[in-house]
Design a protein around this motif. Structure first.
Motif, PDB file in Angstrom:
ATOM      1  N   MET A   6      82.308  12.289 -19.874  1.00 28.41           N
ATOM      2  CA  MET A   6      81.033  11.388 -20.589  1.00 28.41           C
ATOM      3  C   MET A   6      81.517   9.978 -21.243  1.00 28.41           C
ATOM      4  SD  MET A   6      78.535  12.821 -23.922  1.00 28.41           S
ATOM      5  CE  MET A   6      79.851  12.418 -25.131  1.00 28.41           C
ATOM      6  N   VAL A   7      82.828   9.844 -21.907  1.00 28.36           N
ATOM      7  CA  VAL A   7      83.033   8.674 -22.518  1.00 28.36           C
ATOM      8  C   VAL A   7      83.427   7.700 -21.178  1.00 28.36           C
ATOM      9  CG1 VAL A   7      83.834   9.619 -24.561  1.00 28.36           C
ATOM     10  CG2 VAL A   7      85.337   9.338 -22.853  1.00 28.36           C
ATOM     11  N   VAL A   8      83.956   8.182 -20.187  1.00 25.61           N
ATOM     12  CA  VAL A   8      84.071   7.194 -19.032  1.00 25.61           C
ATOM     13  C   VAL A   8      82.842   6.719 -18.697  1.00 25.61           C
ATOM     14  CG1 VAL A   8      84.691   7.158 -16.521  1.00 25.61           C
ATOM     15  CG2 VAL A   8      86.309   8.365 -18.189  1.00 25.61           C
ATOM     16  N   ALA A   9      81.826   7.442 -18.496  1.00 28.85           N
ATOM     17  CA  ALA A   9      80.640   6.971 -18.064  1.00 28.85           C
ATOM     18  C   ALA A   9      80.100   5.969 -19.167  1.00 28.85           C
ATOM     19  CB  ALA A   9      79.631   7.833 -17.707  1.00 28.85           C
ATOM     20  N   LEU A  10      80.162   6.276 -20.406  1.00 30.84           N
ATOM     21  CA  LEU A  10      79.529   5.594 -21.582  1.00 30.84           C
ATOM     22  C   LEU A  10      80.082   4.294 -21.998  1.00 30.84           C
ATOM     23  CD1 LEU A  10      78.636   8.485 -24.069  1.00 30.84           C
ATOM     24  CD2 LEU A  10      76.999   6.822 -22.625  1.00 30.84           C
ATOM     25  N   LYS A  11      81.570   4.197 -21.662  1.00 34.78           N
ATOM     26  CA  LYS A  11      82.280   3.031 -22.043  1.00 34.78           C
ATOM     27  C   LYS A  11      81.755   1.768 -21.458  1.00 34.78           C
ATOM     28  CE  LYS A  11      85.967   0.626 -23.821  1.00 34.78           C
ATOM     29  NZ  LYS A  11      85.835  -0.787 -23.439  1.00 34.78           N
ATOM     30  N   PRO A  12      81.451   1.594 -20.314  1.00 29.35           N
ATOM     31  CA  PRO A  12      80.947   0.157 -19.997  1.00 29.35           C
ATOM     32  C   PRO A  12      79.313   0.042 -20.564  1.00 29.35           C
ATOM     33  CG  PRO A  12      80.706   1.839 -18.227  1.00 29.35           C
ATOM     34  CD  PRO A  12      81.679   2.400 -19.283  1.00 29.35           C
TER      35      PRO A  12
END
Length: 340
Positions: free
Chosen positions: A134-140
């Motif tokens: 989830m955070v990999v997808a949300l970071k950008p």
């Protein structure tokens, strides 16, 4: 010159994936040892084109070993990770035991690599598998529009409960065709042909421990000001976690900019074709390193909202790969000394 690497919990599903990932990525290794419980000592396990003989964790001396990749279960890590760390071995732990401890970085290399510089106890924590993707997808998206609130529903594979969880799904599925009553051991209810809205134990506020992990870990990794509510569901899938994410931002969202940022983001593959089959499902992500994002669209029910679907292999990016990437990042940042 390479590193001396100890893989703890080597005979488990994640431990085997760690060994496979180290070999595939050609991690610089001078020496490697596979460690597990006394009952597994003496077993043979594959590492690339080599075969390792499993050694007994309980009698192993970590002195002189550079890095330990741990995935043996929380109570085992709680006992042996500090022993390894005290001996000078940098521990990267896959269990939940150390994640929220002060001075223990909780790291996803694509998201917060500089947190590694705050390591105080020779222990680094690998986040929960659902949190990682989830955070990999949300970071950008957070970098573009500043996250305010996240509502996430997860669809988590039985591999999250280890080999025994996958075996239970297989046995119940096979048994259903010959009218065998389901044997329920690893999950709270039958998992074959079913969905179970409970992962881990219930807490006082009605959330499960898994849901709590996603909330507090996202705050520690990405931003303490983000509000997160999760509903975590076990589904009859062997490997590969899926998530439906609805994100609300502080600033106006631009769908074209969001798409561009996700396409360029490290660790993300955007596949968002608005046609039948134009998205990625969990069975398609097995063995893959990326977090796949699909179904990206504006959420018209809130100001500045986006919704998307994401999937990732929970044994790889959700555990083994992320741990190995942490070690690789430490090398790049000159944070992993050698004892040789």
């Amino acid at each position: 010159m390479g590193y001396r690497v100890a893989v703890v919990g080597a005979t488990g599903a994640v431990g085997r994936e760690i060994l496979k990932t180290l070999a595939e990525r050609e991690f610089p290794i001078d020496d490697i040892v596979a460690l597990a419980s006394p009952r597994s000592a003496g077993r043979e396990i594959s590492f690339g084109d080599r075969v390792l003989k499993v050694q007994n964790l309980e009698t192993f001396d970590f002195t002189g070993w550079d890095v330990g990749l741990f995935s043996p279960g929380g109570s085992v890590s709680a006992k042996y990770a500090p022993i390894a760390a005290k001996a000078g071995c940098v521990v990267i732990d896959n269990t939940s035991h150390f994640r929220m401890e002060p001075g223990v970085p909780l790291v996803v290399p694509e998201v917060n690599p500089n947190a590694l510089k705050g390591m105080k106890h020779n222990i680094i924590a690998n986040p929960n598998c659902s949190t990682i993707q989830m955070v990999v997808a949300l970071k950008p998206l957070h970098d573009l529009f500043t996250l305010k609130r996240v509502v996430v529903s997860t669809y988590q594979a039985t591999a999250g409960a280890g080999k025994d969880g996958m075996d239970e799904l297989f046995a119940q599925t096979r048994g259903s065709f010959v009218n065998d009553p389901p044997k329920i051991e690893q999950f709270q209810k039958q998992i074959a042909f079913n969905c179970i809205p409970q992962i881990d134990r219930f807490m006082d506020d009605g959330a499960t421990k898994e849901e709590w992990k996603m909330t507090v870990e996202t705050k520690k990794i990405l931003d303490p000001d983000i509000a997160v509510i999760a509903t975590c569901v076990r589904v009859p899938v062997f490997i590969g976690h899926s998530e439906s994410v609805v994100a609300e931002f502080e600033e106006p969202v631009d769908l074209a900019k969001a798409r561009a940022a996700l396409r360029e983001a490290e660790g993300v593959i955007l596949r968002d074709e608005r046609e039948d089959g134009g998205y990625v499902t969990p069975i398609e992500c097995v063995g893959e390193d990326a977090t796949y994002v699909s179904r990206l669209r504006v959420d018209p029910t809130v100001p500045n909202g986006l919704a998307f679907w994401c999937v990732a292999d929970n044994l790889r990016k959700g555990a083994a790969l992320n741990a190995v990437q942490i070690a690789e990042t430490m090398i790049a940042l000159n944070l992993l000394p050698k004892h040789g």
